[in-house]
Design an enzyme around this catalytic site. Structure first.
Site, PDB file in Angstrom:
ATOM      1  NE  ARG A  26      32.467  -6.889  -3.062  1.00  0.00           N
ATOM      2  CZ  ARG A  26      31.842  -6.485  -4.166  1.00  0.00           C
ATOM      3  NH1 ARG A  26      30.537  -6.456  -4.209  1.00  0.00           N
ATOM      4  NH2 ARG A  26      32.515  -6.120  -5.218  1.00  0.00           N
TER       5      ARG A  26
ATOM      6  CG  ASP B  92      33.284 -11.688 -15.345  1.00  0.00           C
ATOM      7  OD1 ASP B  92      33.391 -12.005 -16.549  1.00  0.00           O
ATOM      8  OD2 ASP B  92      34.231 -11.262 -14.663  1.00  0.00           O
TER       9      ASP B  92
ATOM     10  CB  SER C 260      37.475  -3.914 -12.953  1.00  0.00           C
ATOM     11  OG  SER C 260      36.869  -4.443 -11.813  1.00  0.00           O
TER      12      SER C 260
ATOM     13  CG  ASP D 298      35.520  -7.368  -3.627  1.00  0.00           C
ATOM     14  OD1 ASP D 298      35.508  -6.764  -2.535  1.00  0.00           O
ATOM     15  OD2 ASP D 298      35.592  -6.795  -4.719  1.00  0.00           O
TER      16      ASP D 298
END
Ligand code: ARG
Length: 400
Positions: free
Chosen positions: A94, A14, A174, A123
């Site tokens: 994050r 991605d 993922s 996120d």
């Protein structure tokens, strides 16, 4: 010259597609930033890939120590665990990534930041809110939230643009991982009835493969921070890594959580957090020894608030600073050693000591040396039971 964008880059499909997409759709020059907060595979390969796909510059920062000292340890001192299960590894990473994106944007004179988060998760919130709090002037683009491509279409896009796609069948999961834990979603895990297959785990051994004998570990804390193992001082990153290895080998730290996301979805999350599980348990055991009952009860409420705040992307807020100040104050006597036994998926507390222990042998013992004045108990109970007696006289208990 076209504007620059700083893209948070993991090296995955991605974010690799995002490099080209940002160029095509927004005519931006892409500078990638790969943040190493632990357990990242080959960083140099990731950097080279970014350049190959078309980044004008590819940066890598080692932020492991900052991550542990400024994000993980404050959360550990707070005993922050989301919904009683998730030690918040991804959620703690994050805000640091957001801060580094902002710092890089300033250095590179970029006006745009980009990240690979989708529009369904937490996120995106953590990065967007983090950037907005630190640098409201910056614009944030989340390509995967905008481009509306399925996984197949993303692969087609990659092939059409000569972006390397892993030859082996891509992992059905993922995954996000750092020093504090590994988050696993998607694939067969999406059916909450399915037991996670063994290949969903990478850090923790299955119980039939763990050692036949237990291992013991003595964890030394100073003011709520783990500072050594077995009497030997260790730097924060090395300490977490060592606990990670030992606990993982004994199959400790698997968590299977039906979690409430901020965006309203319930999701099934499979975590591995060997170091977090052991250190949180040991830290709490030390607090049990040195904090008063009321402190423990109040602090547990703060822990829930703090965990929610971290999960919900509100790290860079005054509320976080205030909670941190309270937590910091509670930690001034959280110094001592906790002995844990690691065996067959369990971390058991088997010993604790501290110069500030409130556990008083002479008060607790039933043997000789008992200093507790039992003669004072009837008077205490008389007063303690007064409201119960008063009420029972006027409002008797109903019969069963
Ligand atoms: N549900 C967890 C959280 O919100 C894990 C997220 C994992 N993120 C990812 N990009 N795979 O913190």
């Amino acid at each position: 010259m076209s504007d620059k964008v700083i893209l948070a880059y993991s090296g995955g499909l991605d974010t690799s597609v995002a490099i080209k997409w940002l160029e095509e759709k927004y005519s931006l020059r892409v500078v990638t930033l790969t943040v190493d907060i632990g357990n990242v595979p080959d960083l140099e390969a990731i950097r080279q890939k970014a350049l190959k796909v078309g980044a004008v510059k590819a940066l890598v920062v080692d932020a492991k120590e900052t991550f542990i000292k400024s994000f993980v340890f404050p959360a550990l001192q707070a005993d922050a665990v989301y919904e009683g299960q998730y030690p918040l590894a991804t959620a703690l990473g994050r805000p640091l990534i957001a801060r580094l994106l902002v710092e890089t944007a300033r250095k590179e004179r970029a006006r745009v930041i980009a990240h690979g988060c989708t529009g369904k998760g937490n996120d995106q919130v953590r990065i967007d809110v983090g950037v907005a709090a630190l640098a409201p002037e910056l614009k944030v683009i989340a390509p995967a939230r905008e481009w509306n491509m399925t996984r197949e279409q993303t692969i087609e896009y990659a092939l059409a643009h000569k972006i390397p796609v892993p030859v082996t069948r891509a992992s059905p999961y993922s995954i996000d991982q750092n020093l504090w834990g590994r988050s696993n979603e998607c694939g067969v895990l999406e059916d909450a009835w399915n037991e996670p297959p063994e290949d969903a785990f990478a850090w923790t051994k299955a119980l039939n493969e763990t050692p036949a004998r237990p291992a013991y570990l003595e964890i030394g804390f100073e003011k709520g921070i783990p500072v050594g193992l077995g009497g030997r001082k260790l730097e924060p990153v090395a300490l977490v890594q060592k606990v990670h290895d030992m606990a993982g080998r004994h199959g400790i730290g698997r968590i299977d959580h039906i979690e409430n996301r901020l965006v309203g979805i319930k999701s099934r999350e499979v975590y591995e957090a060997p170091a977090a599980v052991v250190l949180l348990k040991a830290h709490q055991a030390l607090e049990d020894l040195v904090l008063a009952k009321e402190q423990l009860r109040f602090k547990a409420k703060v822990a829930t608030e703090y965990a929610d705040l971290i999960y919900n992307g509100l790290w860079f807020t005054s509320m976080r600073q205030d909670l941190a100040a309270y937590v910091e104050s509670t930690q001034r006597y959280v110094t001592g050693t906790i002995r844990v036994k690691l065996f067959k998926g369990n971390c058991q507390i088997v010993g604790r000591k501290s110069p500030y222990s409130l556990y008083d042998f002479s008060l607790a013992t039933y043997d000789k040396g008992d200093a507790f004045d039992q003669g004072a108990s009837p008077g205490f109970i008389h007063i303690w039971g007064l409201p119960a007696r008063t009420q029972a006289k006027v409002q008797p208990e109903p019969p069963e």
